[in-house]
Design a protein around this motif. Structure first.
Motif, PDB file in Angstrom:
ATOM      1  N   GLU A  20       0.806  -1.219   0.000  1.00  0.00           N
ATOM      2  CA  GLU A  20       0.000   0.000   0.000  1.00  0.00           C
ATOM      3  C   GLU A  20       0.842   1.273   0.000  1.00  0.00           C
ATOM      4  O   GLU A  20       0.355   2.330  -0.389  1.00  0.00           O
ATOM      5  CB  GLU A  20      -0.984   0.004   1.165  1.00  0.00           C
ATOM      6  CG  GLU A  20      -0.331   0.021   2.532  1.00  0.00           C
ATOM      7  CD  GLU A  20      -1.323  -0.142   3.663  1.00  0.00           C
ATOM      8  OE1 GLU A  20      -2.529  -0.240   3.411  1.00  0.00           O
ATOM      9  OE2 GLU A  20      -0.878  -0.178   4.825  1.00  0.00           O
ATOM     10  N   ASP A  21       2.117   1.183   0.375  1.00  0.00           N
ATOM     11  CA  ASP A  21       2.973   2.369   0.353  1.00  0.00           C
ATOM     12  C   ASP A  21       3.683   2.542  -0.990  1.00  0.00           C
ATOM     13  O   ASP A  21       4.526   3.419  -1.149  1.00  0.00           O
ATOM     14  CB  ASP A  21       3.984   2.340   1.503  1.00  0.00           C
ATOM     15  CG  ASP A  21       4.993   1.209   1.401  1.00  0.00           C
ATOM     16  OD1 ASP A  21       4.971   0.439   0.413  1.00  0.00           O
ATOM     17  OD2 ASP A  21       5.818   1.078   2.337  1.00  0.00           O
ATOM     18  N   GLY A  22       3.352   1.681  -1.973  1.00  0.00           N
ATOM     19  CA  GLY A  22       3.905   1.810  -3.308  1.00  0.00           C
ATOM     20  C   GLY A  22       5.075   0.899  -3.617  1.00  0.00           C
ATOM     21  O   GLY A  22       5.452   0.742  -4.776  1.00  0.00           O
ATOM     22  N   ARG A  23       5.669   0.301  -2.600  1.00  0.00           N
ATOM     23  CA  ARG A  23       6.773  -0.621  -2.859  1.00  0.00           C
ATOM     24  C   ARG A  23       6.261  -1.872  -3.550  1.00  0.00           C
ATOM     25  O   ARG A  23       5.130  -2.299  -3.333  1.00  0.00           O
ATOM     26  CB  ARG A  23       7.466  -1.036  -1.564  1.00  0.00           C
ATOM     27  CG  ARG A  23       8.301   0.054  -0.952  1.00  0.00           C
ATOM     28  CD  ARG A  23       8.980  -0.421   0.304  1.00  0.00           C
ATOM     29  NE  ARG A  23       7.987  -0.503   1.380  1.00  0.00           N
ATOM     30  CZ  ARG A  23       8.253  -0.953   2.602  1.00  0.00           C
ATOM     31  NH1 ARG A  23       9.456  -1.400   2.902  1.00  0.00           N
ATOM     32  NH2 ARG A  23       7.316  -0.974   3.516  1.00  0.00           N
ATOM     33  N   VAL A  24       7.131  -2.474  -4.357  1.00  0.00           N
ATOM     34  CA  VAL A  24       6.838  -3.755  -4.995  1.00  0.00           C
ATOM     35  C   VAL A  24       7.965  -4.704  -4.616  1.00  0.00           C
ATOM     36  O   VAL A  24       9.141  -4.411  -4.846  1.00  0.00           O
ATOM     37  CB  VAL A  24       6.734  -3.620  -6.528  1.00  0.00           C
ATOM     38  CG1 VAL A  24       6.481  -4.975  -7.160  1.00  0.00           C
ATOM     39  CG2 VAL A  24       5.641  -2.628  -6.909  1.00  0.00           C
ATOM     40  N   ILE A  25       7.589  -5.834  -4.021  1.00  0.00           N
ATOM     41  CA  ILE A  25       8.562  -6.834  -3.586  1.00  0.00           C
ATOM     42  C   ILE A  25       8.517  -7.994  -4.567  1.00  0.00           C
ATOM     43  O   ILE A  25       7.439  -8.547  -4.828  1.00  0.00           O
ATOM     44  CB  ILE A  25       8.213  -7.367  -2.182  1.00  0.00           C
ATOM     45  CG1 ILE A  25       8.158  -6.240  -1.165  1.00  0.00           C
ATOM     46  CG2 ILE A  25       9.215  -8.438  -1.755  1.00  0.00           C
ATOM     47  CD1 ILE A  25       7.576  -6.671   0.156  1.00  0.00           C
ATOM     48  N   GLY A  26       9.665  -8.389  -5.087  1.00  0.00           N
ATOM     49  CA  GLY A  26       9.756  -9.565  -5.947  1.00  0.00           C
ATOM     50  C   GLY A  26      10.493 -10.659  -5.203  1.00  0.00           C
ATOM     51  O   GLY A  26      11.615 -10.443  -4.724  1.00  0.00           O
ATOM     52  N   VAL A  27       9.863 -11.822  -5.071  1.00  0.00           N
ATOM     53  CA  VAL A  27      10.493 -12.948  -4.377  1.00  0.00           C
ATOM     54  C   VAL A  27      10.456 -14.179  -5.275  1.00  0.00           C
ATOM     55  O   VAL A  27       9.541 -14.339  -6.077  1.00  0.00           O
ATOM     56  CB  VAL A  27       9.821 -13.242  -3.019  1.00  0.00           C
ATOM     57  CG1 VAL A  27       9.988 -12.073  -2.073  1.00  0.00           C
ATOM     58  CG2 VAL A  27       8.371 -13.594  -3.188  1.00  0.00           C
TER      59      VAL A  27
END
Length: 78
Positions: A20-27
Motif C-alpha cells: 500500500e505504500d507503493g513498494r513492490v517486492i519480488g520474491v
C-alpha cells in the motif's frame, strides 16, 4: 504500523507483491512450493488482509512482514 499488500502478480520465476505504500517486492517462486504448483486460477483466487495474503484452495498464507524479512514458506518466524 502495519503495511498491507494491495496486489500480487506472477511471472515464470517470481511473485511480485505491491504494498500500500507503493513498494513492490519480488520474491522467488521457489520460496513457495504450493504457489509454484498452483494453477493460474488458484493463484488468482487470493484474499488480502491486514496480515498478508491467503489462498484458500491451496492452503497458503504469506505474511507481508515475512516477505519484508526475506522469509519463504519453509522458514518459520523466530
Amino acid at each position: 504500523m502495519t503495511i498491507s499488500a494491495t496486489d500480487v502478480r506472477f511471472d515464470a520465476d517470481k511473485m511480485w507483491v505491491t504494498l500500500e505504500d507503493g513498494r513492490v517486492i519480488g520474491v522467488p517462486m521457489s520460496w513457495f512450493p504450493r504457489l509454484m504448483a498452483a494453477t493460474e486460477e488458484e493463484r488468482a483466487d487470493v484474499q488480502f488482509s491486514a496480515f498478508g495474503l491467503h489462498w484458500s484452495a491451496i492452503d497458503e498464507d504469506i505474511s507481508v512482514p515475512g516477505l519484508l524479512e526475506g522469509r519463504g514458506a519453509n522458514e518459520n518466524a523466530a
